[in-house]
Design a protein around this motif. Structure first.
Motif, PDB file in Angstrom:
ATOM      1  N   VAL A 128       0.813  -1.218   0.000  1.00 10.49           N
ATOM      2  CA  VAL A 128       0.000   0.000   0.000  1.00 10.49           C
ATOM      3  C   VAL A 128       0.849   1.272   0.000  1.00 10.49           C
ATOM      4  N   ARG A 144       2.432   5.877   2.578  1.00  5.20           N
ATOM      5  CA  ARG A 144       1.230   5.031   2.576  1.00  5.20           C
ATOM      6  C   ARG A 144       0.129   5.748   1.801  1.00  5.20           C
ATOM      7  N   SER A 145      -0.501   5.033   0.881  1.00  5.61           N
ATOM      8  CA  SER A 145      -1.558   5.594   0.044  1.00  5.61           C
ATOM      9  C   SER A 145      -2.919   5.108   0.532  1.00  5.61           C
ATOM     10  N   SER A 146      -3.780   6.038   0.935  1.00 12.42           N
ATOM     11  CA  SER A 146      -5.116   5.643   1.402  1.00 12.42           C
ATOM     12  C   SER A 146      -5.913   5.010   0.260  1.00 12.42           C
ATOM     13  N   VAL A 149      -4.823   1.458   0.179  1.00  8.12           N
ATOM     14  CA  VAL A 149      -5.380   0.744   1.344  1.00  8.12           C
ATOM     15  C   VAL A 149      -6.806   0.303   1.016  1.00  8.12           C
ATOM     16  N   ASN A 150      -7.602   1.201   0.454  1.00  8.16           N
ATOM     17  CA  ASN A 150      -8.989   0.872   0.106  1.00  8.16           C
ATOM     18  C   ASN A 150      -9.036  -0.190  -0.990  1.00  8.16           C
ATOM     19  N   ARG A 153      -8.159  -3.578   0.443  1.00  8.11           N
ATOM     20  CA  ARG A 153      -9.262  -4.080   1.275  1.00  8.11           C
ATOM     21  C   ARG A 153     -10.271  -4.815   0.391  1.00  8.11           C
TER      22      ARG A 153
END
Length: 166
Positions: A128, A144-146, A149-150, A153
């Protein structure tokens, strides 16, 4: 050989298109790399002024996307031969490989081939980070890239245990 005839499903392709958000021009992505269409890397480092003014057609975006998806599908089929994947698992691995590339996806695909869903999920979940580039194209520290992350998930869902029904 398991998975030898699998292709990304229409639903998987729809999700990939949603995540990649096709842009009909050249732009600098979140890592400051020159990109166009549906996340197609033109080159490392930012776009030039001339490139930023360049547009692309839907047909060009579709062709680049189809080529990259076909390559990711082939990588998944070649690396995951001992475990039969569900369509959702195959789609998730193709999506992950599309983004990470064959080298970046290797550990995850090897875990899938061993049938280790926990390792697949752990490897995906740890993937991520981006490395933004400065104006000279030099790679910076990991961030870190949100968005990733999404995305991860969503991609790990087919590899997580299903809760028992009551």
């Amino acid at each position: 050989m398991a998975n030898e005839t699998m292709r990304m499903s229409a639903a998987g392709m729809s999700e990939l298109r949603r995540r990649e958000r096709a842009v009909l021009r050249y732009y600098d992505d979140v890592a400051n790399n020159c990109t166009f269409g549906a996340g197609t890397l033109a080159h490392l480092g930012g776009c030039t002024a001339e490139e930023l003014g360049r547009t692309v057609t839907v047909a060009q975006v579709d062709a680049a996307l189809a080529s990259r998806v076909a390559s990711a599908e082939e990588t998944v089929r070649r690396r995951v031969t001992r475990q039969t994947l569900t369509q959702e698992q195959f789609d998730a691995l193709v999506s992950f490989t599309f983004y990470a590339g064959p080298t970046g996806a290797r550990r995850t695909l090897d875990a899938a081939d061993r049938g280790s869903h926990a390792d697949v999920a752990a490897n995906m979940t740890n993937h991520v980070f981006i490395h933004p580039r400065d104006a000279s194209g030099r790679r910076g520290r990991a961030v870190r890239s949100s968005g990733l992350v999404n995305r991860r998930r969503e991609e790990v869902t087919p590899f997580q245990p299903v809760a028992p029904s009551r």
